[in-house]
Write an enzyme that holds these catalytic residues in place. Structure first.
Site, PDB file in Angstrom:
ATOM      1  N   THR A  68       1.625  -4.173   4.581  1.00 50.61           N
ATOM      2  CA  THR A  68       1.641  -4.309   5.951  1.00 50.61           C
ATOM      3  C   THR A  68       1.249  -5.890   6.403  1.00 50.61           C
ATOM      4  O   THR A  68       1.322  -6.223   7.485  1.00 50.61           O
ATOM      5  CB  THR A  68       0.552  -3.205   6.550  1.00 50.61           C
ATOM      6  OG1 THR A  68      -0.786  -3.457   5.963  1.00 50.61           O
ATOM      7  CG2 THR A  68       1.184  -1.827   6.305  1.00 50.61           C
ATOM      8  N   ASP A  69       0.660  -6.475   5.391  1.00 55.37           N
ATOM      9  CA  ASP A  69      -0.070  -7.647   5.464  1.00 55.37           C
ATOM     10  C   ASP A  69       0.818  -8.695   6.163  1.00 55.37           C
ATOM     11  O   ASP A  69       0.571  -9.598   7.041  1.00 55.37           O
ATOM     12  CB  ASP A  69      -0.597  -8.444   4.603  1.00 55.37           C
ATOM     13  CG  ASP A  69      -2.165  -7.636   4.172  1.00 55.37           C
ATOM     14  OD1 ASP A  69      -2.231  -6.875   4.738  1.00 55.37           O
ATOM     15  OD2 ASP A  69      -2.762  -8.086   3.104  1.00 55.37           O
TER      16      ASP A  69
ATOM     17  N   LYS B 201       0.979  -6.732  13.192  1.00 59.83           N
ATOM     18  CA  LYS B 201      -0.182  -5.888  12.617  1.00 59.83           C
ATOM     19  C   LYS B 201      -1.405  -6.105  13.430  1.00 59.83           C
ATOM     20  O   LYS B 201      -1.775  -7.470  13.530  1.00 59.83           O
ATOM     21  CB  LYS B 201      -0.212  -6.198  11.226  1.00 59.83           C
ATOM     22  CG  LYS B 201      -1.415  -5.315  10.607  1.00 59.83           C
ATOM     23  CD  LYS B 201      -1.584  -5.253   9.055  1.00 59.83           C
ATOM     24  CE  LYS B 201      -2.755  -4.367   8.604  1.00 59.83           C
ATOM     25  NZ  LYS B 201      -2.871  -4.650   7.101  1.00 59.83           N
TER      26      LYS B 201
ATOM     27  N   THR C  86       0.719  -1.263   0.048  1.00 57.68           N
ATOM     28  CA  THR C  86       0.050  -0.060  -0.036  1.00 57.68           C
ATOM     29  C   THR C  86       0.754   1.384  -0.001  1.00 57.68           C
ATOM     30  O   THR C  86       0.545   2.208  -0.532  1.00 57.68           O
ATOM     31  CB  THR C  86      -1.003  -0.007   1.209  1.00 57.68           C
ATOM     32  OG1 THR C  86      -1.777  -1.209   1.137  1.00 57.68           O
ATOM     33  CG2 THR C  86      -1.725   1.202   1.540  1.00 57.68           C
TER      34      THR C  86
ATOM     35  N   GLU D 102      -1.963 -27.386  30.090  1.00 60.17           N
ATOM     36  CA  GLU D 102      -3.146 -28.203  29.760  1.00 60.17           C
ATOM     37  C   GLU D 102      -2.980 -29.257  28.826  1.00 60.17           C
ATOM     38  O   GLU D 102      -3.637 -30.149  28.583  1.00 60.17           O
ATOM     39  CB  GLU D 102      -4.453 -27.476  29.240  1.00 60.17           C
ATOM     40  CG  GLU D 102      -4.939 -26.575  30.475  1.00 60.17           C
ATOM     41  CD  GLU D 102      -6.470 -26.046  29.979  1.00 60.17           C
ATOM     42  OE1 GLU D 102      -7.562 -26.555  29.966  1.00 60.17           O
ATOM     43  OE2 GLU D 102      -6.265 -24.575  29.692  1.00 60.17           O
TER      44      GLU D 102
ATOM     45  N   TYR E  93      -7.754   0.475  -4.329  1.00 60.98           N
ATOM     46  CA  TYR E  93      -6.541   0.709  -4.655  1.00 60.98           C
ATOM     47  C   TYR E  93      -5.731  -0.333  -5.273  1.00 60.98           C
ATOM     48  O   TYR E  93      -6.015  -1.465  -4.938  1.00 60.98           O
ATOM     49  CB  TYR E  93      -5.797   1.615  -3.593  1.00 60.98           C
ATOM     50  CG  TYR E  93      -5.053   0.544  -2.556  1.00 60.98           C
ATOM     51  CD1 TYR E  93      -6.055   0.146  -1.494  1.00 60.98           C
ATOM     52  CD2 TYR E  93      -4.121  -0.077  -2.446  1.00 60.98           C
ATOM     53  CE1 TYR E  93      -5.579  -0.550  -0.552  1.00 60.98           C
ATOM     54  CE2 TYR E  93      -3.469  -0.883  -1.672  1.00 60.98           C
ATOM     55  CZ  TYR E  93      -4.416  -1.041  -0.498  1.00 60.98           C
ATOM     56  OH  TYR E  93      -4.069  -1.823   0.434  1.00 60.98           O
TER      57      TYR E  93
HETATM   58  N1  ASP Z   1      -2.362  -5.850   1.388  1.00 59.04           N
HETATM   59  C1  ASP Z   1      -1.485  -4.616   1.380  1.00 59.04           C
HETATM   60  C2  ASP Z   1      -0.120  -5.412   1.377  1.00 59.04           C
HETATM   61  O1  ASP Z   1       0.040  -5.988   2.308  1.00 59.04           O
HETATM   62  C3  ASP Z   1      -1.751  -3.953   2.754  1.00 59.04           C
HETATM   63  C4  ASP Z   1      -0.794  -2.908   2.933  1.00 59.04           C
HETATM   64  O2  ASP Z   1       0.351  -2.676   2.401  1.00 59.04           O
HETATM   65  O3  ASP Z   1      -1.105  -2.191   3.652  1.00 59.04           O
HETATM   66  O4  ASP Z   1       0.682  -5.167   0.579  1.00 59.04           O
END
Ligand code: ASP
Length: 351
Positions: free
Chosen positions: A114-115, A187, A35, A308, A48
């Protein structure tokens, strides 16, 4: 073969009217998509496309970066990080090691989605050998969005990469003004700018307008003290994750064993717990030589041995506070050395 080519784009200081003095630290940016380089389909659109904005355009938005670093950049791949693969990790690690071994380079910034950022960061932190700063960053909003966070995150990452305080800390992640250690960061929100947290051991530090402060040291093994190295033709063994829930049965576990998985990480309930049926499936998996690691779906806190579930009896490994996706990374690397559960438990205790 990988479908992407490594393209080198050297744009040095032509980005800014002011040429950078030759004495500035040389920072290489490796881009992978996400992103941070995304563009909305239209001004008001939530949708996007990742990788539509070049890193040069992001850098145009932060001319201040040219006064702290001499910057060059290259693209390693251009994907949404949900499409990250073991093969791309190996390619990225190989290129990153070459870059940090270059005596003219002082630090590296990696832009990423971010993923799966936390998985890539942890993988790299275990296999790259250097004291030079490696700082990963990302963005929750596409580059064309109102108050896009990518440019400021990129500036912060460059500032962290040039700081002498960042040396020897392995792979760092910078987002929203926070600095995290690769092992600790997760995340935790799908949308919020403060999505990245280190839930178990806290942030490594913070950065603001070029200032960099660290609060703590990473106590687990990484980088030069890590026993993992990729060598000439590395093969990462297959490791899968299964998620536990009420009524979780053994079918998927049996299926994974049948198709030849070498390791299973359980995102268990609570302290890495599973239903009796799933546990029976996992015990059979261990008997067939598959390594089973119990992690948790909870989001924070350690999975302890023999609470457990009797790990000693079952031959299971407990993940400590490594989440399921990072446990998968560590188990793949551990399996390149041994498939002995006790030895792998020792590895999970120290990384
Ligand atoms: N789906 C995107 C990625 O991980 C989300 C992001 O970058 O925030 O590339």
């Amino acid at each position: 073969m990988l479908k992407f080519a490594v393209t080198t784009i050297v744009f040095l200081t032509a980005l800014c009217a002011e040429a950078a003095p030759a004495t500035l630290p040389h920072i290489v940016i490796l881009t992978t998509g996400g992103t941070i380089s995304g563009a909305q389909l239209s001004d008001a659109s939530r949708a996007y496309r990742s990788g539509a904005v070049m890193v040069q355009d992001l850098l145009h938005a932060i001319p201040q970066a040219n006064s702290i670093a001499d910057i060059s950049a290259e693209s390693v791949c251009n994907i949404g990080s949900q499409n990250m693969t073991n093969a791309i990790w190996l390619e990225l690690a190989a290129r990153l090691q070459q870059v940090v071994d270059d005596p003219t380079v002082n630090g590296v910034v990696i832009t990423h989605g971010t993923d799966t950022l936390e998985e890539t960061a942890y993988f790299l932190s275990l296999v790259i050998k250097t004291d030079k700063p490696i700082v990963m960053t990302a963005a929750m909003r596409p580059a064309t969005a109102l108050s896009a966070d990518g440019p400021s995150n990129l500036f912060d990452a460059i500032a962290v990469a040039v700081s002498p305080l960042s040396r020897g800390r392995g792979v760092l992640v910078t987002a929203n003004g926070d600095i995290h250690y690769a092992r600790e960061v997760e995340k935790t929100n799908t949308l919020n700018l403060a999505a990245f947290v280190s839930p178990n051991r806290g942030r490594a530090g913070e950065t603001h307008t070029g200032d960099v402060n660290f609060f703590s040291a990473e106590v687990k093994r990484y980088g030069k003290t890590s026993e993992f190295a990729l060598g000439e033709h590395p093969q990462l063994p297959r490791v899968d994750i299964v998620y536990s829930y009420a009524n979780f049965g053994r079918d998927l576990i049996d299926c994974l064993v049948k198709i030849g998985t070498k390791g299973i990480v359980v995102a268990g309930t609570g302290d890495g717990n599973i239903t009796a049926d799933a546990q029976a499936g996992l015990e059979d998996a261990v008997r067939k030589g598959v390594v089973v690691v119990r992690s948790t779906r909870v989001g924070s806190g350690p999975v302890l041995r023999d609470v457990e579930v009797n790990d000693d009896e079952m031959g299971f490994v407990a993940s400590d506070d490594l989440n399921p996706q990072k446990s998968r990374v560590l188990l793949m690397l551990a399996l390149m050395k041994t498939s002995e559960p006790k030895a792998i438990q020792t590895i999970f205790d120290s990384y």
